[in-house]
Design a protein around this motif. Structure first.
Motif, mmCIF file in Angstrom:
data_model
loop_
_atom_site.group_PDB
_atom_site.id
_atom_site.type_symbol
_atom_site.label_atom_id
_atom_site.label_comp_id
_atom_site.label_asym_id
_atom_site.label_seq_id
_atom_site.Cartn_x
_atom_site.Cartn_y
_atom_site.Cartn_z
ATOM 1 N N ALA A 1 4.431 -3.895 -24.485
ATOM 2 C CA ALA A 1 5.585 -3.693 -23.619
ATOM 3 C C ALA A 1 5.777 -2.199 -23.398
ATOM 4 N N GLY A 2 6.251 -1.855 -22.224
ATOM 5 C CA GLY A 2 6.526 -0.462 -21.927
ATOM 6 C C GLY A 2 5.338 0.322 -21.414
ATOM 7 N N VAL A 3 4.167 -0.299 -21.328
ATOM 8 C CA VAL A 3 2.991 0.375 -20.802
ATOM 9 C C VAL A 3 2.302 -0.523 -19.798
ATOM 10 N N GLY A 4 1.505 0.061 -18.970
ATOM 11 C CA GLY A 4 0.774 -0.720 -17.980
ATOM 12 C C GLY A 4 1.638 -1.033 -16.777
ATOM 13 N N ASP A 5 1.045 -1.728 -15.843
ATOM 14 C CA ASP A 5 1.739 -2.101 -14.622
ATOM 15 C C ASP A 5 2.324 -3.498 -14.762
ATOM 16 N N PRO A 6 3.257 -3.847 -13.879
ATOM 17 C CA PRO A 6 3.856 -5.176 -13.948
ATOM 18 C C PRO A 6 2.812 -6.275 -13.744
ATOM 19 N N PRO A 7 3.078 -7.464 -14.264
ATOM 20 C CA PRO A 7 2.149 -8.580 -14.031
ATOM 21 C C PRO A 7 1.936 -8.784 -12.530
ATOM 22 N N GLY A 8 0.716 -9.060 -12.150
ATOM 23 C CA GLY A 8 0.411 -9.318 -10.745
ATOM 24 C C GLY A 8 0.231 -8.074 -9.895
ATOM 25 N N PHE A 9 0.158 -6.890 -10.530
ATOM 26 C CA PHE A 9 -0.030 -5.669 -9.732
ATOM 27 C C PHE A 9 -1.346 -5.739 -8.985
ATOM 28 N N GLN A 10 -1.408 -5.005 -7.883
ATOM 29 C CA GLN A 10 -2.643 -4.948 -7.101
ATOM 30 C C GLN A 10 -2.910 -3.509 -6.689
ATOM 31 N N LEU A 11 -4.160 -3.079 -6.878
ATOM 32 C CA LEU A 11 -4.547 -1.758 -6.389
ATOM 33 C C LEU A 11 -4.350 -1.741 -4.879
ATOM 34 N N GLY A 12 -3.888 -0.641 -4.351
ATOM 35 C CA GLY A 12 -3.693 -0.526 -2.915
ATOM 36 C C GLY A 12 -2.352 -1.048 -2.436
ATOM 37 N N GLN A 13 -1.567 -1.639 -3.332
ATOM 38 C CA GLN A 13 -0.234 -2.117 -2.974
ATOM 39 C C GLN A 13 0.772 -1.463 -3.914
ATOM 40 N N CYS A 14 1.261 -0.318 -3.484
ATOM 41 C CA CYS A 14 2.107 0.510 -4.343
ATOM 42 C C CYS A 14 3.364 -0.210 -4.820
ATOM 43 N N ALA A 15 3.896 -1.113 -4.033
ATOM 44 C CA ALA A 15 5.123 -1.823 -4.412
ATOM 45 C C ALA A 15 4.913 -2.710 -5.636
ATOM 46 N N THR A 16 3.656 -3.006 -5.992
ATOM 47 C CA THR A 16 3.373 -3.867 -7.143
ATOM 48 C C THR A 16 3.069 -3.063 -8.400
ATOM 49 N N GLN A 17 3.098 -1.728 -8.314
ATOM 50 C CA GLN A 17 2.705 -0.858 -9.423
ATOM 51 C C GLN A 17 3.874 -0.005 -9.900
ATOM 52 N N ARG A 18 3.683 0.594 -11.076
ATOM 53 C CA ARG A 18 4.597 1.669 -11.494
ATOM 54 C C ARG A 18 4.242 2.868 -10.625
ATOM 55 N N ASN A 19 5.247 3.568 -10.143
ATOM 56 C CA ASN A 19 5.007 4.724 -9.282
ATOM 57 C C ASN A 19 5.663 5.962 -9.867
ATOM 58 N N LEU A 20 5.327 7.111 -9.319
ATOM 59 C CA LEU A 20 5.918 8.362 -9.790
ATOM 60 C C LEU A 20 7.414 8.386 -9.504
ATOM 61 N N SER A 21 8.159 8.894 -10.451
ATOM 62 C CA SER A 21 9.580 9.159 -10.233
ATOM 63 C C SER A 21 9.695 10.455 -9.431
ATOM 64 N N GLU A 22 10.889 10.776 -9.013
ATOM 65 C CA GLU A 22 11.083 12.059 -8.320
ATOM 66 C C GLU A 22 10.705 13.216 -9.239
ATOM 67 N N SER A 23 10.994 13.075 -10.521
ATOM 68 C CA SER A 23 10.614 14.102 -11.492
ATOM 69 C C SER A 23 9.100 14.239 -11.567
ATOM 70 N N GLY A 24 8.400 13.128 -11.592
ATOM 71 C CA GLY A 24 6.935 13.148 -11.614
ATOM 72 C C GLY A 24 6.352 13.758 -10.357
ATOM 73 N N ARG A 25 6.970 13.475 -9.219
ATOM 74 C CA ARG A 25 6.516 14.055 -7.954
ATOM 75 C C ARG A 25 6.703 15.580 -7.986
ATOM 76 N N ALA A 26 7.842 16.021 -8.502
ATOM 77 C CA ALA A 26 8.104 17.462 -8.596
ATOM 78 C C ALA A 26 7.119 18.129 -9.559
ATOM 79 N N GLN A 27 6.813 17.468 -10.680
ATOM 80 C CA GLN A 27 5.850 18.025 -11.633
ATOM 81 C C GLN A 27 4.473 18.158 -10.999
ATOM 82 N N SER A 28 4.087 17.180 -10.204
ATOM 83 C CA SER A 28 2.787 17.236 -9.526
ATOM 84 C C SER A 28 2.712 18.434 -8.597
ATOM 85 N N ARG A 29 3.772 18.649 -7.828
ATOM 86 C CA ARG A 29 3.804 19.809 -6.921
ATOM 87 C C ARG A 29 3.709 21.113 -7.712
ATOM 88 N N ARG A 30 4.483 21.190 -8.815
ATOM 89 C CA ARG A 30 4.500 22.423 -9.614
ATOM 90 C C ARG A 30 3.141 22.732 -10.223
#
Length: 81
Positions: A1-30
């Motif tokens: 629990a607490g790791v991995g993507d939700p059950p039924g996730f699919q590559l290429g379908q971002c709505a089915t995956q864990r995605n970057l938070s706004e903080s993660g997006r800012a860290q990527s830019r930095r």
């Protein structure tokens, strides 16, 4: 629990995956800005097909190439338990 993507996730379908938070997006830019400020520009930017990884590459370096060797095998290991 607490790791991995939700059950039924699919590559290429971002709505089915864990995605970057706004903080993660800012860290990527930095990190991209910090590396560029040091004159470090990668010749290639490889990413797994997970949306959060692609987003990290794009936000940090403005480009990416999906490289299947980087795909996670988390789902396969979880299924073997």
């Amino acid at each position: 629990a607490g790791v991995g993507d939700p059950p039924g996730f699919q590559l290429g379908q971002c709505a089915t995956q864990r995605n970057l938070s706004e903080s993660g997006r800012a860290q990527s830019r930095r990190i991209g800005q910090a590396l560029a400020a040091q004159g470090l520009v990668p010749r290639a930017v490889r990413s797994s097909g997970w949306c959060r990884c692609i987003d990290t590459a794009e936000l940090a370096f403005g480009r990416h190439e999906v490289w299947p060797a980087l795909h996670s095998f988390f789902a396969e290991r979880a299924a073997q338990r």
